[in-house]
Design a protein around this motif. Sequence first.
Motif, PDB file in Angstrom:
ATOM      1  N   LYS B   8       0.853  -1.195   0.000  1.00 16.23           N
ATOM      2  CA  LYS B   8       0.000   0.000   0.000  1.00 16.23           C
ATOM      3  C   LYS B   8       0.883   1.237   0.000  1.00 16.23           C
ATOM      4  CE  LYS B   8      -3.736   2.168   2.613  1.00 16.23           C
ATOM      5  NZ  LYS B   8      -2.989   3.357   3.044  1.00 16.23           N
ATOM      6  N   GLN B  11      -2.986   6.003  -1.212  1.00 19.98           N
ATOM      7  CA  GLN B  11      -4.322   5.510  -1.555  1.00 19.98           C
ATOM      8  C   GLN B  11      -4.279   4.411  -2.615  1.00 19.98           C
ATOM      9  OE1 GLN B  11      -6.736   6.750   0.473  1.00 19.98           O
ATOM     10  NE2 GLN B  11      -7.610   8.463  -0.671  1.00 19.98           N
ATOM     11  N   LEU B  13      -2.954   0.606  -4.049  1.00 17.46           N
ATOM     12  CA  LEU B  13      -2.443  -0.734  -3.751  1.00 17.46           C
ATOM     13  C   LEU B  13      -1.558  -1.157  -4.920  1.00 17.46           C
ATOM     14  CD1 LEU B  13      -5.628  -2.540  -2.381  1.00 17.46           C
ATOM     15  CD2 LEU B  13      -3.764  -1.484  -1.075  1.00 17.46           C
ATOM     16  N   ARG B  36      -8.406  -6.307   0.396  1.00 20.14           N
ATOM     17  CA  ARG B  36      -7.562  -5.169   0.764  1.00 20.14           C
ATOM     18  C   ARG B  36      -8.193  -3.841   0.347  1.00 20.14           C
ATOM     19  NH1 ARG B  36      -2.066  -5.998   2.007  1.00 20.14           N
ATOM     20  NH2 ARG B  36      -1.844  -3.742   2.097  1.00 20.14           N
ATOM     21  N   ARG B  39     -10.766  -3.090   2.986  1.00 24.71           N
ATOM     22  CA  ARG B  39     -10.176  -2.788   4.297  1.00 24.71           C
ATOM     23  C   ARG B  39      -9.422  -1.463   4.322  1.00 24.71           C
ATOM     24  NH1 ARG B  39      -6.364  -6.256   6.544  1.00 24.71           N
ATOM     25  NH2 ARG B  39      -6.281  -7.608   4.732  1.00 24.71           N
ATOM     26  N   THR B  40      -8.775  -1.111   3.181  1.00 16.43           N
ATOM     27  CA  THR B  40      -7.947   0.101   3.183  1.00 16.43           C
ATOM     28  C   THR B  40      -8.650   1.299   2.563  1.00 16.43           C
ATOM     29  OG1 THR B  40      -7.020  -0.444   1.029  1.00 16.43           O
ATOM     30  CG2 THR B  40      -5.827  -1.264   2.961  1.00 16.43           C
ATOM     31  N   GLY B  41      -9.743   1.066   1.860  1.00 14.65           N
ATOM     32  CA  GLY B  41     -10.412   2.170   1.164  1.00 14.65           C
ATOM     33  C   GLY B  41      -9.546   2.748   0.055  1.00 14.65           C
ATOM     34  N   ALA B  42      -8.687   1.908  -0.523  1.00 16.73           N
ATOM     35  CA  ALA B  42      -7.791   2.378  -1.587  1.00 16.73           C
ATOM     36  C   ALA B  42      -8.602   2.876  -2.775  1.00 16.73           C
ATOM     37  CB  ALA B  42      -6.859   1.245  -2.018  1.00 16.73           C
TER      38      ALA B  42
END
Lengths: 136, 128
Positions: B8, B11, B13, B36, B39-42
Motif C-alpha cells: 500500500k 491511496q 495498492l 484489501r 479494508r484500506t479504502g484504496a
Amino acid sequence: MTTPAGDSVPIASNDDVVRVRQLVRAAAAAAGMSLVDQTKIVTAASELARNTFVHGGGGSARVEPVVNARGRAGVRLVFTDTGGGIPDVAQALTEGWTSGGGLGLGLPGARRLADEFELETEVGRGTTVTVTKWIR
Amino acid sequence: MERVPILKIGQVLLVSIQVDLQDQTVLALQEDLADRIVRTGARGVIIDITAVDIVDSFIGRMFATIASMSRLMDAETVVVGMRPAVAITLVELGLSLGGVRTALDLEKGMRLLGAPLPAIGPGAVDSP
C-alpha cells in the motif's frame, strides 16, 4: 524430418502447467527462436496445458526440437489426455465458445499463435493436440 | 502455492508480480485484492507486470476481472510494464483487454491515478 525424442512431462496440477511453460521456453530459446516467437509458443503451451489439465482431466506434454526437410528448425509440442474428448471440434475451435468459465480463447488462440496445429480427439477416449512453431 | 504480496502506497495498492503465475495464485490474488480494497479504502490498484513473461487468456481475464471488481468498489486499476512481446502475443491471441487501463511504467501509472509521486532525489529533501 528428424524428430529427436523430446522430454515428456506429466500435467496433473496447476504447478505442472507452469513447469510445461518453463520447459517450452527453454526449448524455444535453445532452438534460437526470437523473443516474440518464444512468447507466442509459450503462451500457446500455457493454453493447451491448462486444457489438458482442466478439460482432459490431466495428461502429458511432450516438447521436442524438430527440423523440416529444408533444414528449418522449430519446436513441436504434443499435449495428450485420456479425458472425455471433444464432441464438437468445430465448436471447440470457435472463438468465444467455452465449455467452462473461460473466454473461449484456448484452442483458437493456440492455433493462431502456432504455425501448425493438429487436433485428434475421440469422445470417451481423449484428445491430442500437436502444435509446431518454426524459426523465422 | 505462492501468494502475490500487495503493498500500500498512500491511496494506491501496488501488486508487483514476480513469480510464474499459476491459476490458483491468480484466483487468490483476486480475492486478496478485493479484501484489501475494502479494508484500506484504496482508490487505485496498480498491477506491475514488468517481470511477467507471458500473459495467457486466464491471466488476461484476471486483469479484466480485477478492473471491474475494483471499479465496483470505487477504485481504478492500471496494468503497467507490459513487455512488447507480451503485447504482440495478446493481440494475436485475440485478447484486447478492453476496459483495462494500461501505462508503460509504474511512474506513468501512478500519474494516471493522480497519485502523488515521492520527491526523493538530489536536493529534494533540502529544497524549500
